[in-house]
Design a protein around this motif. Sequence first.
Motif, PDB file in Angstrom:
ATOM      1  N   SER A 179      26.505  42.883  42.919  1.00 21.09           N
ATOM      2  CA  SER A 179      25.602  43.625  43.781  1.00 21.09           C
ATOM      3  C   SER A 179      26.125  45.043  43.954  1.00 21.09           C
ATOM      4  CB  SER A 179      25.481  42.952  45.156  1.00 21.09           C
ATOM      5  OG  SER A 179      26.698  43.049  45.853  1.00 21.09           O
ATOM      6  N   LEU A 180      25.220  45.910  44.232  1.00 14.60           N
ATOM      7  CA  LEU A 180      25.568  47.290  44.553  1.00 14.60           C
ATOM      8  C   LEU A 180      25.075  47.493  45.969  1.00 14.60           C
ATOM      9  CD1 LEU A 180      26.563  50.100  43.606  1.00 14.60           C
ATOM     10  CD2 LEU A 180      24.265  50.512  42.753  1.00 14.60           C
ATOM     11  N   SER A 181      25.992  47.545  46.923  1.00 16.17           N
ATOM     12  CA  SER A 181      25.580  47.594  48.318  1.00 16.17           C
ATOM     13  C   SER A 181      25.081  48.987  48.706  1.00 16.17           C
ATOM     14  CB  SER A 181      26.736  47.169  49.229  1.00 16.17           C
ATOM     15  OG  SER A 181      27.743  48.131  49.226  1.00 16.17           O
ATOM     16  N   GLU A 182      24.429  49.045  49.831  1.00 17.85           N
ATOM     17  CA  GLU A 182      23.846  50.303  50.321  1.00 17.85           C
ATOM     18  C   GLU A 182      24.894  51.382  50.556  1.00 17.85           C
ATOM     19  OE1 GLU A 182      20.536  51.060  50.623  1.00 17.85           O
ATOM     20  OE2 GLU A 182      20.220  49.137  49.643  1.00 17.85           O
ATOM     21  N   ASP A 183      26.146  50.983  50.821  1.00 16.09           N
ATOM     22  CA  ASP A 183      27.201  51.988  51.037  1.00 16.09           C
ATOM     23  C   ASP A 183      27.884  52.397  49.735  1.00 16.09           C
ATOM     24  OD1 ASP A 183      28.876  49.834  50.459  1.00 16.09           O
ATOM     25  OD2 ASP A 183      30.064  50.018  52.291  1.00 16.09           O
ATOM     26  N   GLY A 184      27.358  51.912  48.592  1.00 11.82           N
ATOM     27  CA  GLY A 184      27.902  52.293  47.300  1.00 11.82           C
ATOM     28  C   GLY A 184      29.040  51.419  46.810  1.00 11.82           C
ATOM     29  N   THR A 185      29.321  50.318  47.489  1.00  9.80           N
ATOM     30  CA  THR A 185      30.402  49.420  47.092  1.00  9.80           C
ATOM     31  C   THR A 185      29.912  48.454  46.017  1.00  9.80           C
ATOM     32  OG1 THR A 185      31.410  49.555  49.281  1.00  9.80           O
ATOM     33  CG2 THR A 185      32.042  47.678  47.918  1.00  9.80           C
ATOM     34  N   PHE A 186      30.774  48.200  45.031  1.00  7.37           N
ATOM     35  CA  PHE A 186      30.461  47.252  43.967  1.00  7.37           C
ATOM     36  C   PHE A 186      31.748  46.603  43.489  1.00  7.37           C
ATOM     37  CE2 PHE A 186      31.211  51.399  42.160  1.00  7.37           C
ATOM     38  CZ  PHE A 186      32.076  51.144  41.114  1.00  7.37           C
ATOM     39  N   SER A 187      31.620  45.493  42.773  1.00  6.54           N
ATOM     40  CA  SER A 187      32.795  44.844  42.183  1.00  6.54           C
ATOM     41  C   SER A 187      32.410  44.240  40.850  1.00  6.54           C
ATOM     42  CB  SER A 187      33.371  43.786  43.127  1.00  6.54           C
ATOM     43  OG  SER A 187      32.419  42.781  43.369  1.00  6.54           O
ATOM     44  N   GLY A 188      33.401  43.988  40.043  1.00 10.29           N
ATOM     45  CA  GLY A 188      33.186  43.415  38.722  1.00 10.29           C
ATOM     46  C   GLY A 188      34.464  43.468  37.917  1.00 10.29           C
ATOM     47  N   TYR A 189      34.338  43.447  36.593  1.00 10.25           N
ATOM     48  CA  TYR A 189      35.502  43.491  35.701  1.00 10.25           C
ATOM     49  C   TYR A 189      35.488  44.767  34.866  1.00 10.25           C
ATOM     50  CZ  TYR A 189      36.810  38.816  36.977  1.00 10.25           C
ATOM     51  OH  TYR A 189      37.223  37.733  37.698  1.00 10.25           O
ATOM     52  N   ALA A 190      36.580  45.502  34.933  1.00  9.64           N
ATOM     53  CA  ALA A 190      36.735  46.706  34.131  1.00  9.64           C
ATOM     54  C   ALA A 190      37.268  46.369  32.746  1.00  9.64           C
ATOM     55  CB  ALA A 190      37.681  47.690  34.817  1.00  9.64           C
ATOM     56  N   SER A 191      37.881  45.206  32.609  1.00  7.89           N
ATOM     57  CA  SER A 191      38.431  44.764  31.338  1.00  7.89           C
ATOM     58  C   SER A 191      38.443  43.245  31.320  1.00  7.89           C
ATOM     59  CB  SER A 191      39.860  45.297  31.187  1.00  7.89           C
ATOM     60  OG  SER A 191      40.457  44.825  29.996  1.00  7.89           O
ATOM     61  N   ARG A 192      38.221  42.693  30.144  1.00  9.41           N
ATOM     62  CA  ARG A 192      38.308  41.246  29.966  1.00  9.41           C
ATOM     63  C   ARG A 192      39.375  40.954  28.922  1.00  9.41           C
ATOM     64  NH1 ARG A 192      32.814  38.882  28.463  1.00  9.41           N
ATOM     65  NH2 ARG A 192      34.111  37.024  28.454  1.00  9.41           N
ATOM     66  N   PHE A 193      40.228  39.997  29.237  1.00  6.34           N
ATOM     67  CA  PHE A 193      41.309  39.636  28.323  1.00  6.34           C
ATOM     68  C   PHE A 193      40.770  38.881  27.111  1.00  6.34           C
ATOM     69  CE2 PHE A 193      43.843  39.470  32.447  1.00  6.34           C
ATOM     70  CZ  PHE A 193      44.298  40.757  32.306  1.00  6.34           C
ATOM     71  N   GLY A 194      41.371  39.183  25.947  1.00  3.71           N
ATOM     72  CA  GLY A 194      41.065  38.439  24.736  1.00  3.71           C
ATOM     73  C   GLY A 194      39.764  38.802  24.046  1.00  3.71           C
ATOM     74  N   VAL A 195      39.093  39.872  24.465  1.00  2.00           N
ATOM     75  CA  VAL A 195      37.816  40.279  23.889  1.00  2.00           C
ATOM     76  C   VAL A 195      38.050  41.519  23.015  1.00  2.00           C
ATOM     77  CG1 VAL A 195      35.457  41.030  24.380  1.00  2.00           C
ATOM     78  CG2 VAL A 195      36.585  39.382  25.895  1.00  2.00           C
ATOM     79  N   THR A 196      37.602  41.459  21.769  1.00  2.00           N
ATOM     80  CA  THR A 196      37.761  42.582  20.851  1.00  2.00           C
ATOM     81  C   THR A 196      36.666  43.613  21.090  1.00  2.00           C
ATOM     82  OG1 THR A 196      38.681  41.097  19.172  1.00  2.00           O
ATOM     83  CG2 THR A 196      37.922  43.252  18.411  1.00  2.00           C
ATOM     84  N   ASP A 197      37.064  44.858  21.328  1.00  2.00           N
ATOM     85  CA  ASP A 197      36.064  45.918  21.516  1.00  2.00           C
ATOM     86  C   ASP A 197      35.708  46.548  20.172  1.00  2.00           C
ATOM     87  OD1 ASP A 197      37.986  47.856  20.857  1.00  2.00           O
ATOM     88  OD2 ASP A 197      38.273  48.514  22.913  1.00  2.00           O
ATOM     89  N   LEU A 198      34.789  47.474  20.179  1.00  2.00           N
ATOM     90  CA  LEU A 198      34.348  48.099  18.936  1.00  2.00           C
ATOM     91  C   LEU A 198      35.432  48.949  18.280  1.00  2.00           C
ATOM     92  CD1 LEU A 198      30.683  49.114  19.829  1.00  2.00           C
ATOM     93  CD2 LEU A 198      31.480  47.150  18.513  1.00  2.00           C
ATOM     94  N   GLY A 199      36.449  49.327  19.038  1.00  3.88           N
ATOM     95  CA  GLY A 199      37.589  50.058  18.486  1.00  3.88           C
ATOM     96  C   GLY A 199      38.647  49.134  17.915  1.00  3.88           C
ATOM     97  N   ARG A 200      38.377  47.826  17.926  1.00  2.00           N
ATOM     98  CA  ARG A 200      39.265  46.779  17.406  1.00  2.00           C
ATOM     99  C   ARG A 200      40.521  46.617  18.251  1.00  2.00           C
ATOM    100  NH1 ARG A 200      36.612  43.494  15.049  1.00  2.00           N
ATOM    101  NH2 ARG A 200      38.450  42.621  14.091  1.00  2.00           N
ATOM    102  N   ASP A 201      40.414  46.874  19.555  1.00  2.00           N
ATOM    103  CA  ASP A 201      41.495  46.635  20.501  1.00  2.00           C
ATOM    104  C   ASP A 201      41.192  45.384  21.314  1.00  2.00           C
ATOM    105  OD1 ASP A 201      42.946  48.900  19.800  1.00  2.00           O
ATOM    106  OD2 ASP A 201      42.102  50.131  21.394  1.00  2.00           O
ATOM    107  N   VAL A 202      42.247  44.627  21.632  1.00  2.00           N
ATOM    108  CA  VAL A 202      42.147  43.434  22.453  1.00  2.00           C
ATOM    109  C   VAL A 202      43.172  43.551  23.573  1.00  2.00           C
ATOM    110  CG1 VAL A 202      42.353  40.914  22.538  1.00  2.00           C
ATOM    111  CG2 VAL A 202      41.480  42.017  20.467  1.00  2.00           C
TER     112      VAL A 202
END
Length: 170
Positions: free
Chosen positions: A13-36
Amino acid sequence: MNTGALFEFDTKSLSEDGTFSGYASRFGVTDLGRDVVMPGAFTKTLQQSSKLKMLLQHEPGKPVGVWKSLVEDNIGLKVTGQLVLDTSLGRDTYALLKAGALDGLSIGYVSKKDSFDRAKNVRRLEEIDLFEISIVTFPMLPSATVERVKARSDFSRLVEAINAARAAIH
């Protein structure tokens, strides 16, 4: 310095005061730059740094908020942030996130310890010196999207955009 590794930002959720939460990085997932990113990669930097910057599109002159919490768990780097709604950039970013026009996160870091897996053709990031996390337009992982307040983004449209970006790079 790497500012191209993008990871899932699964905002519930994105609250009315601008607060949010989530994941900035996930372990073990290969990105398009081929980094894990490997489990524990953020441990030292989180112990040493209490003031990571929240930027828009990795632009040093565009801070948009503050990170309230950064914690490694078994999934990845869980973050809670708050946009500064007293600024025009903070309000604009809030509106764009809410509308789904912005829907990704990207970490800015320097690799302190890594190894290369030739069989899988990936770089395993074992220790990262993290200095900022940006809200960005295009994630490098097709699943790296913000879940909006009222509706999920059109995943197929996002996948098409990512595939077009991949084709342009190669």
